[in-house]
Enzyme design. Structure first.
Site, short mmCIF file in Angstrom:
data_model
loop_
_atom_site.label_atom_id
_atom_site.label_comp_id
_atom_site.label_asym_id
_atom_site.label_seq_id
_atom_site.Cartn_x
_atom_site.Cartn_y
_atom_site.Cartn_z
N ARG A 39 31.92 -28.79 25.19
CA ARG A 39 30.45 -28.85 25.30
C ARG A 39 29.85 -29.67 24.16
O ARG A 39 30.26 -29.56 23.01
CB ARG A 39 29.89 -27.43 25.29
CG ARG A 39 28.42 -27.33 24.98
CD ARG A 39 27.85 -26.00 25.38
NE ARG A 39 27.98 -24.98 24.36
CZ ARG A 39 27.45 -23.75 24.48
NH1 ARG A 39 26.82 -23.42 25.60
NH2 ARG A 39 27.60 -22.86 23.53
N ARG A 99 28.49 -28.06 18.89
CA ARG A 99 27.79 -26.99 18.18
C ARG A 99 28.79 -26.37 17.21
O ARG A 99 29.94 -26.14 17.58
CB ARG A 99 27.35 -25.94 19.22
CG ARG A 99 25.93 -25.49 19.04
CD ARG A 99 25.52 -24.61 20.19
NE ARG A 99 25.95 -23.22 20.00
CZ ARG A 99 25.55 -22.21 20.75
NH1 ARG A 99 24.72 -22.42 21.75
NH2 ARG A 99 25.98 -20.99 20.54
N ARG A 124 33.93 -15.51 19.57
CA ARG A 124 32.73 -15.20 20.36
C ARG A 124 33.10 -14.53 21.68
O ARG A 124 32.41 -13.63 22.16
CB ARG A 124 31.90 -16.47 20.61
CG ARG A 124 31.16 -16.90 19.34
CD ARG A 124 30.63 -18.31 19.43
NE ARG A 124 29.62 -18.47 20.46
CZ ARG A 124 29.43 -19.61 21.13
NH1 ARG A 124 30.20 -20.66 20.92
NH2 ARG A 124 28.49 -19.69 22.01
P1 AMP Z 1 23.87 -18.20 21.80
O1 AMP Z 1 23.17 -19.51 21.62
O2 AMP Z 1 23.15 -17.26 22.72
O3 AMP Z 1 25.33 -18.35 22.14
O4 AMP Z 1 23.82 -17.49 20.36
C1 AMP Z 1 24.43 -18.05 19.21
C2 AMP Z 1 24.70 -16.99 18.17
O5 AMP Z 1 23.47 -16.37 17.75
C3 AMP Z 1 25.57 -15.83 18.64
O6 AMP Z 1 26.95 -16.14 18.57
C4 AMP Z 1 25.15 -14.72 17.66
O7 AMP Z 1 25.74 -14.93 16.38
C5 AMP Z 1 23.66 -14.97 17.52
N1 AMP Z 1 22.88 -14.21 18.54
C6 AMP Z 1 22.13 -14.74 19.57
N2 AMP Z 1 21.56 -13.76 20.30
C7 AMP Z 1 21.95 -12.58 19.73
C8 AMP Z 1 21.70 -11.22 20.03
N3 AMP Z 1 20.95 -10.85 21.09
N4 AMP Z 1 22.28 -10.28 19.22
C9 AMP Z 1 23.02 -10.62 18.17
N5 AMP Z 1 23.31 -11.90 17.82
C10 AMP Z 1 22.77 -12.89 18.60
#
Ligand code: AMP
Length: 220
Positions: free
Chosen positions: A127, A154, A165
Site C-alpha cells: 500500500r 505508511r 497490527r
Molecule cells: P488506522 O489508520 O485506523 O490503521 O490507525 C493507525 C494507528 O492509530 C493504529 O495502529 C493505532 O495505533 C492508532 N489507532 C487508531 N484508532 C485507534 C483506536 N480506536 N484505538 C486505539 N488506537 C487507535
C-alpha cells in the site's frame, strides 16, 4: 433519520477507502481515528507526542484518550445528521463507551468487512499513501490523485509492524465482531473483491439495515 455507521474490519480491509466513499455519497463526515491521530502527530500536540511511539509499534492508543477524542468529534454539529466511523471502536471497552455516547441518538449500524489474513499482509505491504496529505493511492498511481504529492509507504505498514497490527487486531478488535454480531443492526460483507464490488455490497448492506430499522420487528 441520521445514518450513524461503523465500518469494522482488520487493517488493510479497505475500511478507510469505503468509509470515505459512503460518507461522500451521503454527505456526512467520515471520522477516522487513525487520521485524527496522524494529524495530532504532525501538529506536535500533547496527544500526538504520546501517540507517536505507540502507533509506530502498531499498538493501540489508550481507551481513555480514544473515547474522549471520539466523544468530542461526534458532538460537533456536522456529525448530527450522521457519520461514518473508521478505526473506532477497536476494543470492546471503546464499543461499550460508544453505546453510552449514542444513547440519545439514532441507532448505530455496523458493517464488518471480512478479508482473509494472507490477502491483508499482501495489501498492506504494497500500500502507498500520499506523503503530503495522507490520502490512499489507487493501484497504478505515480503521484497523489488528490494533491499530486509524492507517494510513500505508511511507516506502520512496514513488514514487522504490519504483523504486530494484525496480531493486535486478532486479540483486541476481533472480539468486537462478536459484540455486535448478535444485534439486528449488524451485517458482514466480503472485502476480498475489487473496490467497486465491496462498495456495492456496503451500500446494499446499509440500505438493508436502514430498511430494517424503518420496519420495526423486521430483521434486516
Ligand atoms: P488506522 O489508520 O485506523 O490503521 O490507525 C493507525 C494507528 O492509530 C493504529 O495502529 C493505532 O495505533 C492508532 N489507532 C487508531 N484508532 C485507534 C483506536 N480506536 N484505538 C486505539 N488506537 C487507535
Amino acid at each position: 433519520m441520521a445514518l450513524n455507521l461503523i465500518v469494522l474490519g482488520p487493517p488493510g480491509a479497505g475500511k478507510g477507502t469505503q468509509a470515505e466513499r459512503l460518507a461522500r455519497l451521503r454527505g456526512i463526515p467520515k471520522i477516522s481515528t487513525g487520521d485524527i491521530l496522524r494529524e495530532a502527530v504532525q501538529a506536535g500536540t500533547e496527544t500526538g507526542r504520546q501517540a507517536k511511539a505507540i502507533m509506530s509499534r502498531g499498538e493501540l492508543v489508550s481507551d481513555d484518550v480514544m473515547i474522549r477524542m471520539v466523544q468530542e468529534r461526534l458532538d460537533r454539529a456536522d456529525a448530527l445528521p450522521g457519520f461514518v466511523l473508521d478505526g473506532f471502536p477497536r476494543t470492546v471497552a471503546q464499543a461499550a463507551a460508544l453505546d453510552g455516547i449514542m444513547r440519545e441518538r439514532d441507532p448505530l449500524l455496523v458493517v464488518d468487512i471480512e478479508v482473509p489474513e494472507a490477502e491483508l499482509v499482501r495489501r498492506l505491504s504494497t500500500r502507498l499513501v500520499c506523503g503530503d496529505c495522507g490520502a490512499n493511492a489507487a493501484g497504478g498511481d505515480t503521484v497523489c490523485g488528490r494533491c499530486k504529492g509524492q507517494l510513500v509507504q505508511r511507516p506502520d505498514d512496514s513488514d514487522g509492524v504490519v504483523r504486530e497490527r494484525l496480531t493486535v487486531y486478532r486479540r483486541q478488535s476481533a472480539p468486537l465482531v462478536a459484540y455486535y454480531r448478535v444485534r439486528p443492526t449488524f451485517r458482514s460483507i466480503n472485502g476480498a473483491q475489487p473496490v467497486d464490488g465491496v462498495f456495492d455490497d456496503l451500500a446494499a448492506a446499509v440500505d438493508a439495515l436502514v430498511a430494517g430499522i424503518a420496519t420495526p420487528g423486521a430483521r434486516p
